[in-house]
Design a protein around this motif. Structure first.
Motif, short mmCIF file in Angstrom:
data_model
loop_
_atom_site.label_atom_id
_atom_site.label_comp_id
_atom_site.label_asym_id
_atom_site.label_seq_id
_atom_site.Cartn_x
_atom_site.Cartn_y
_atom_site.Cartn_z
N LYS A 271 -3.70 -4.24 -5.78
CA LYS A 271 -3.24 -3.97 -4.44
C LYS A 271 -2.58 -2.59 -4.37
O LYS A 271 -1.85 -2.19 -5.30
CB LYS A 271 -2.24 -5.04 -4.00
CG LYS A 271 -2.82 -6.44 -3.83
CD LYS A 271 -3.69 -6.50 -2.59
CE LYS A 271 -4.21 -7.92 -2.31
NZ LYS A 271 -3.15 -8.83 -1.86
N ASP B 21 -6.76 -1.67 1.01
CA ASP B 21 -5.79 -2.68 0.59
C ASP B 21 -5.77 -2.81 -0.93
O ASP B 21 -4.75 -3.15 -1.52
CB ASP B 21 -6.15 -4.04 1.19
CG ASP B 21 -6.30 -3.98 2.70
OD1 ASP B 21 -5.28 -3.77 3.37
OD2 ASP B 21 -7.43 -4.13 3.19
N GLU C 115 -2.49 -10.04 -7.09
CA GLU C 115 -2.18 -8.63 -6.87
C GLU C 115 -3.05 -7.74 -7.76
O GLU C 115 -3.22 -6.56 -7.48
CB GLU C 115 -0.70 -8.36 -7.17
CG GLU C 115 0.26 -9.07 -6.23
CD GLU C 115 1.70 -8.89 -6.66
OE1 GLU C 115 2.44 -8.17 -5.95
OE2 GLU C 115 2.10 -9.47 -7.70
#
Length: 248
Positions: free
Chosen positions: A156, A83, A113
């Motif tokens: 991410k 991820d 993020e």
């Protein structure tokens, strides 16, 4: 088991003197959802045998010629199934066993993020010669020559999918350009983890001689223009000046 899978990518070439320290710093993490990927550029020294000593702890390993460090990073990103993705270079190592746990918690608790932190430059023997303390990012800071330490930069996987990988056209500034693109141009959400995450051995391709240093500055300038820095020549001037405080 933690829900967030973190892919750590190490790229290397003829790194027999440092690669094992990097590997050990990854496999000793107390975080339990790691995908470790090593991309070797067909080393001719003892790097590959050292990596193979630890193959049970390495999920993906490739050894083949490449077009340089950022091409190797892109190969690792293409393989990554985590991820979150981060890069740990062959002459860098995590500052402690809890680093990836801290990074995972920062993502989980702050809806970020991108997570980045601080870095120490060390010389042989382990003594610290520079301390890179970045502080919290605020919109517009790249216009004043700011940047985070790339070895502490975790993001991410979806950002790579949306905005692209490392661009080889920016040479030694490819990591700077990617962070500039993600944070300044695309304005991804950012969290600053205020602790030393990585220790980096002194040296680097862009600093080997004056010609390399000039080329690195030109690549920086190209990255700034490409990503809409307001006054690139001024940002280029401030960027090395910001490093002076790292020595004090």
């Amino acid at each position: 088991m933690h829900d967030l899978k973190i892919s750590v990518i190490t790229v290397c070439y003829n790194a027999q003197s440092t690669i094992e320290q990097s590997i050990l710093s990854v496999i000793s993490q107390d975080y339990d959802n790691i995908e470790y990927i090593i991309i070797d550029g067909a080393s001719s020294d003892n790097t590959v045998p050292i990596i193979k000593k630890h193959e049970k702890d390495v999920q993906r390993f490739i050894s083949e010629p490449d077009k340089g460090i950022y091409d190797a990073m892109n190969k690792g990103i293409a393989l990554a199934q985590g991820d979150v993705i981060g890069i740990l270079n062959a002459d860098d190592f995590f500052a402690g066993n809890h680093v990836l746990n801290d990074i995972a918690n920062a993502f989980a608790n702050n809806h970020a993020e991108i997570v980045y932190g601080d870095l120490d430059y060390i010389k042989p023997g382990g003594s610290i010669i520079r301390k890179w303390r970045t502080g919290q990012y605020k919109k517009g800071m790249f216009n004043r020559g700011w940047m985070p330490p790339h070895p502490t930069f975790y993001c991410k996987k979806t950002l790579f999918e949306k905005f692209g990988n490392y661009s080889l056209e920016f040479g030694t500034a490819a990591d700077y350009e990617l962070m500039l693109r993600f944070m300044h141009l695309k304005q991804a959400s950012v969290y600053y983890l205020q602790k030393v995450l990585v220790k980096m051995s002194v040296g680097g391709v862009s600093n080997k001689n004056i010609i390399n240093r000039i080329n690195a500055l030109l690549f920086d300038l190209k990255a700034m223009y490409h990503n809409k820095i307001i006054f690139p020549p001024i940002a280029l001037l401030f960027k090395p000046l910001r490093k002076l405080r790292q020595f004090f």
